[in-house]
Design an enzyme around this catalytic site. Sequence first.
Site, PDB file in Angstrom:
ATOM      1  N   GLU A 102     -25.317 -41.667  34.765  1.00  0.00           N
ATOM      2  CA  GLU A 102     -24.295 -41.399  34.047  1.00  0.00           C
ATOM      3  C   GLU A 102     -24.574 -39.854  33.469  1.00  0.00           C
ATOM      4  O   GLU A 102     -24.812 -39.568  32.441  1.00  0.00           O
ATOM      5  CB  GLU A 102     -24.070 -42.432  32.825  1.00  0.00           C
TER       6      GLU A 102
ATOM      7  N   ASP B 121     -28.044 -44.676  31.200  1.00  0.00           N
ATOM      8  CA  ASP B 121     -27.019 -44.552  30.313  1.00  0.00           C
ATOM      9  C   ASP B 121     -26.935 -43.049  29.846  1.00  0.00           C
ATOM     10  O   ASP B 121     -27.894 -42.754  29.277  1.00  0.00           O
ATOM     11  CB  ASP B 121     -26.892 -45.717  29.346  1.00  0.00           C
TER      12      ASP B 121
HETATM   13  C1  NOJ Z   1     -21.850 -44.813  28.309  1.00  0.00           C
HETATM   14  C2  NOJ Z   1     -21.508 -46.204  28.479  1.00  0.00           C
HETATM   15  O1  NOJ Z   1     -21.008 -46.377  29.916  1.00  0.00           O
HETATM   16  C3  NOJ Z   1     -20.452 -46.667  27.594  1.00  0.00           C
HETATM   17  O2  NOJ Z   1     -19.597 -47.688  27.741  1.00  0.00           O
HETATM   18  C4  NOJ Z   1     -21.057 -46.498  26.290  1.00  0.00           C
HETATM   19  O3  NOJ Z   1     -20.102 -46.789  25.163  1.00  0.00           O
HETATM   20  C5  NOJ Z   1     -21.884 -45.248  26.081  1.00  0.00           C
HETATM   21  N1  NOJ Z   1     -22.530 -44.658  27.135  1.00  0.00           N
HETATM   22  C6  NOJ Z   1     -22.801 -45.365  24.994  1.00  0.00           C
HETATM   23  O4  NOJ Z   1     -23.875 -46.262  25.473  1.00  0.00           O
END
Ligand code: NOJ
Length: 583
Positions: A307, A249
Amino acid sequence: MMKALVNSRMTLRSLVAASLAFGLGSVSVAHADGAKAPRAHKASPKTVKRAQPWWTNAVIYEIYPRSFQDTNGDGIGDLKGVTQRLDYLKGLGVDAIWLTPFFPSPNADFGYDVADYTNVAPEYGTMADWDELAREARKRGIRILVDFVLNHSSDQHAWFKESRASRDNPKRDWYVWRDAKPDGSPPSNWESIFGGSTWQWDEKTKQYYYHIFLKEQPDVNWANPDLKNAMYDVLRFWLKRGASGFRLDATPYLFEDQSYPEDPDVKGGPPVWLKPYNAELPAGNGILRDMRKIVDGFAGDNILLGESSTASIEGLRKIYGKNADEIHLPMNFLYGNLTKLDAAVFKKQIDDMHFKLDGLPPVTFFSSHDHSRQWTSFGDGVHNDRIARITAAMTLTLRGTALMYYGEEIGMADLTPGELQHFPLSMIRKVADKRDPERSPMQWSGAADAGFSTSASWLPVAKATATTNVEAQLRDPGSMYNWYARLLDLRKSNAALRDGEYVSLESGNPKVLAYARKDKRGNGVLVLLNMSDAPQRVAVSGWSGTPPKVASVLMASPAVTTANLSPSVLEPYAAQLLTFTAR
Ligand code: NOJ
């Protein structure tokens, strides 16, 4: 036991495939009489020769467990629900699932505020449920990626509770604490991605802490060696318990500029999630390299899926690591954030990801728990079905790794504002989220509860479930599900789609995207996508050498029987996959 395993979906062939997929070397496989059990899974990659590692052309299916399948009637999906649906996923043909967070969490950000990294939240089940899921998935050759929320924890995590207890607590430095400016204002004027200052005042210890997301999500301090090691132990914990890697993440934010410069144009310049002082600081690469070593150090070809938002294709290339030693699969948001069908824009993005990433596998997707569903974001309200088949064709015929979001394969749409409007907050949905529309319960059947839960679901079931559901689509050969299943099948069975090169072509028409995948012998698949609501004529060019001979129709929406390219007219929003052979 083996009899149960060798059911209608788990054929002998798929068992062998499962063993090979996990790099398991030779296995003995039971015959239908169940006489012989399979050998214990043991990684011995040396005995299996594959052209390329599994993840370079995998299909990874994202599951938002809260909304996938409820098995205990509390209106919230759970891990047992995922286990229950593994045969469905096997039937669809996915290689891996990415589970969004299922750890204990106060749910200020629906699980992305983790209160305990190495446990299962009671609403999702128990560690025993995880073990069963990991075991059953492995039997079917499906890998599991765990979501690792490494930039921040919940403010309810024991680490943060200790950290905020006093300035001299041993865990104080596990988070980012700074003094106020002399006038009492925050250390810098930076803004958080979810709005407001990135700094939160702590009255008890009289300092600010840093959070790039919600104030309930304090950033951990990756510069602290103890924190770093504790985080690495989290990776080891899940790898030992059967995970095949992690979806990482928010990777760009692990470090910030520690001089905390004032931003003279905080509202302008680069977007708030890509400021030079808060994103992509070089120290983060060292952490990613460490994590890569950890996952590579465990048997079984494990991966990191990132991500990793970036502003440019050059930035994306860097995330793989200079020596391809950081993130195996950084998600391509330059492509994934597109919401308009524009052949020229897609051509540029697709060419870039094939020609500017040094041959590393691109990672494509359109929908996620943070993105509007592609049925909704690309649909024009008239041709949604055809358009969804176009986006599916792109996702599954391009070189590289494809991500799917649960329900995409049946054409699930976002909930409408009307559907959400009358849905009150409750004990199980304490806060609304603007991403609620794309997180509605999976539509398994045409029943009012969609076959998701026996009691009120945490988010409303879409009304469309009456007509758009798995049960109905499995029976209908022309359904969206079967369009996806066929594409997934071809991705494995067709040599060009499996590991052929990408060929960028000219369609002779700005409304039509044309490209091909070609195997070593020069045979392959030509993909033609009419991205407009009018018929379009195409005259394909751009082949190197003699153009191949177009032979037959592999798939087409709407259906066509002859592959005629001299020239051809494509119906509005048509998608065609045509086979060709070298001349
Ligand atoms: C990316 C995640 O996909 C999202 O859902 C989240 O709110 C943020 N990072 C914070 O962790």
